[in-house]
Design a protein around this motif. Structure first.
Motif, PDB file in Angstrom:
ATOM      1  N   VAL A  93       0.866  -1.170   0.000  1.00 42.87           N
ATOM      2  CA  VAL A  93       0.000   0.000   0.000  1.00 42.87           C
ATOM      3  C   VAL A  93       0.906   1.225   0.000  1.00 42.87           C
ATOM      4  O   VAL A  93       1.699   1.419   0.920  1.00 42.87           O
ATOM      5  CB  VAL A  93      -0.932   0.011   1.228  1.00 42.87           C
ATOM      6  N   GLU A  94       0.806   2.042  -1.070  1.00 42.50           N
ATOM      7  CA  GLU A  94       1.671   3.211  -1.209  1.00 42.50           C
ATOM      8  C   GLU A  94       0.834   4.476  -1.100  1.00 42.50           C
ATOM      9  O   GLU A  94      -0.108   4.674  -1.861  1.00 42.50           O
ATOM     10  CB  GLU A  94       2.381   3.173  -2.564  1.00 42.50           C
ATOM     11  N   VAL A  95       1.175   5.314  -0.137  1.00 47.74           N
ATOM     12  CA  VAL A  95       0.490   6.594   0.047  1.00 47.74           C
ATOM     13  C   VAL A  95       1.494   7.722  -0.142  1.00 47.74           C
ATOM     14  O   VAL A  95       2.688   7.546   0.082  1.00 47.74           O
ATOM     15  CB  VAL A  95      -0.185   6.705   1.427  1.00 47.74           C
ATOM     16  N   GLN A  96       1.015   8.869  -0.565  1.00 52.63           N
ATOM     17  CA  GLN A  96       1.858  10.044  -0.747  1.00 52.63           C
ATOM     18  C   GLN A  96       1.745  10.880   0.519  1.00 52.63           C
ATOM     19  O   GLN A  96       0.743  11.526   0.740  1.00 52.63           O
ATOM     20  CB  GLN A  96       1.400  10.850  -1.968  1.00 52.63           C
ATOM     21  N   GLY A  97       2.731  10.822   1.356  1.00 56.37           N
ATOM     22  CA  GLY A  97       2.699  11.560   2.612  1.00 56.37           C
ATOM     23  C   GLY A  97       3.197  10.690   3.740  1.00 56.37           C
ATOM     24  O   GLY A  97       3.850   9.670   3.537  1.00 56.37           O
ATOM     25  N   VAL A  98       2.853  11.083   4.948  1.00 53.55           N
ATOM     26  CA  VAL A  98       3.337  10.406   6.144  1.00 53.55           C
ATOM     27  C   VAL A  98       2.147  10.030   7.015  1.00 53.55           C
ATOM     28  O   VAL A  98       1.252  10.846   7.238  1.00 53.55           O
ATOM     29  CB  VAL A  98       4.290  11.334   6.937  1.00 53.55           C
ATOM     30  N   LEU A  99       2.134   8.790   7.491  1.00 58.39           N
ATOM     31  CA  LEU A  99       1.155   8.365   8.485  1.00 58.39           C
ATOM     32  C   LEU A  99       1.842   8.413   9.843  1.00 58.39           C
ATOM     33  O   LEU A  99       2.822   7.709  10.062  1.00 58.39           O
ATOM     34  CB  LEU A  99       0.666   6.943   8.196  1.00 58.39           C
ATOM     35  N   GLN A 100       1.353   9.254  10.726  1.00 58.66           N
ATOM     36  CA  GLN A 100       1.965   9.388  12.042  1.00 58.66           C
ATOM     37  C   GLN A 100       0.997   8.920  13.119  1.00 58.66           C
ATOM     38  O   GLN A 100      -0.142   9.391  13.166  1.00 58.66           O
ATOM     39  CB  GLN A 100       2.341  10.840  12.315  1.00 58.66           C
ATOM     40  N   PRO A 101       1.444   8.008  13.990  1.00 59.04           N
ATOM     41  CA  PRO A 101       0.569   7.596  15.084  1.00 59.04           C
ATOM     42  C   PRO A 101       0.511   8.678  16.158  1.00 59.04           C
ATOM     43  O   PRO A 101       1.374   9.557  16.223  1.00 59.04           O
ATOM     44  CB  PRO A 101       1.237   6.328  15.618  1.00 59.04           C
ATOM     45  N   GLN A 102      -0.503   8.614  16.974  1.00 51.54           N
ATOM     46  CA  GLN A 102      -0.617   9.544  18.093  1.00 51.54           C
ATOM     47  C   GLN A 102       0.532   9.308  19.056  1.00 51.54           C
ATOM     48  O   GLN A 102       1.084   8.211  19.131  1.00 51.54           O
ATOM     49  CB  GLN A 102      -1.954   9.354  18.801  1.00 51.54           C
ATOM     50  N   PRO A 103       0.939  10.340  19.802  1.00 47.16           N
ATOM     51  CA  PRO A 103       2.098  10.197  20.700  1.00 47.16           C
ATOM     52  C   PRO A 103       1.961   9.074  21.727  1.00 47.16           C
ATOM     53  O   PRO A 103       2.952   8.493  22.147  1.00 47.16           O
ATOM     54  CB  PRO A 103       2.181  11.555  21.397  1.00 47.16           C
ATOM     55  N   PHE A 146       1.064   6.117  21.242  1.00 46.95           N
ATOM     56  CA  PHE A 146       1.431   4.837  20.643  1.00 46.95           C
ATOM     57  C   PHE A 146       2.902   4.756  20.273  1.00 46.95           C
ATOM     58  O   PHE A 146       3.320   3.781  19.670  1.00 46.95           O
ATOM     59  CB  PHE A 146       0.610   4.573  19.383  1.00 46.95           C
ATOM     60  N   SER A 147       3.694   5.765  20.580  1.00 42.07           N
ATOM     61  CA  SER A 147       5.090   5.792  20.137  1.00 42.07           C
ATOM     62  C   SER A 147       5.840   4.561  20.643  1.00 42.07           C
ATOM     63  O   SER A 147       5.777   4.208  21.803  1.00 42.07           O
ATOM     64  CB  SER A 147       5.782   7.060  20.621  1.00 42.07           C
ATOM     65  N   GLY A 148       6.518   3.922  19.714  1.00 44.67           N
ATOM     66  CA  GLY A 148       7.301   2.740  20.064  1.00 44.67           C
ATOM     67  C   GLY A 148       6.502   1.448  20.078  1.00 44.67           C
ATOM     68  O   GLY A 148       7.063   0.375  20.142  1.00 44.67           O
ATOM     69  N   ARG A 149       5.170   1.520  20.010  1.00 48.98           N
ATOM     70  CA  ARG A 149       4.340   0.318  20.049  1.00 48.98           C
ATOM     71  C   ARG A 149       3.397   0.303  18.849  1.00 48.98           C
ATOM     72  O   ARG A 149       2.187   0.251  19.019  1.00 48.98           O
ATOM     73  CB  ARG A 149       3.523   0.287  21.344  1.00 48.98           C
TER      74      ARG A 149
END
Length: 150
Positions: free
Chosen positions: A20-30, A32-35
């Motif tokens: 699955v290729e998206v143009q941009g960045v998927l960022q998780p909420q803080p 969830f960082s590291g998990r």
């Protein structure tokens, strides 16, 4: 260094994977960082009746919806799992020589022949709230038509 690749399922029986290729960045909420392993990102749906055709796809992430299509890759990719096999040799007098290193073998767990490409900007699923209509007052209750009190 020689690394052997082994496919135990046979060429016709290997599981099909897709990218699955998206143009941009998927960022998780803080929080969830590291998990992020196993984290639910969104919902991917086929818009055509047969998912094997070149139909369209939608990918819903939060309040955003992306529209994409299935594209065939020029060269297929392999999905591999690394395995270390101990061959039992101790090397040169147990000193950890080159023969003491574990033999590395790669196992094929899938083949990627297609990618689902989302190249357009996402559509927002949140719409503006509908403005409330102001109720018109009846003509008798307006201040200009009420006679002054004596």
């Amino acid at each position: 260094m020689q690394i052997q690749v082994r496919c135990g399922c046979g060429e016709a029986a290997c599981p099909e994977w897709a990218v699955v290729e998206v143009q941009g960045v998927l960022q998780p909420q803080p929080c969830f960082s590291g998990r992020i392993q196993g984290l639910h990102i969104g919902r991917l749906c086929s818009t055509s009746s047969a998912p094997t055709s070149k139909g369209g796809y939608t990918f819903t992430v939060g309040y955003h919806e992306l529209a994409g299509s299935k594209v065939t890759l020029k060269k297929p990719l392999l999905v591999l799992r690394k395995k270390k096999n101990d061959n039992g040799d101790t090397g040169e007098l147990g000193q950890g020589g080159p023969a003491a290193a574990a033999e590395v073998e790669l196992e094929v767990i899938g083949i990627i022949r297609h990618k689902i490409l989302f190249k357009d900007r996402p559509k927002a699923l949140i719409s503006k709230p509908v403005p409330k209509e102001k109720k018109a007052l009846p003509a008798a209750a307006t201040p200009s038509t009420v006679p002054p009190a004596s």
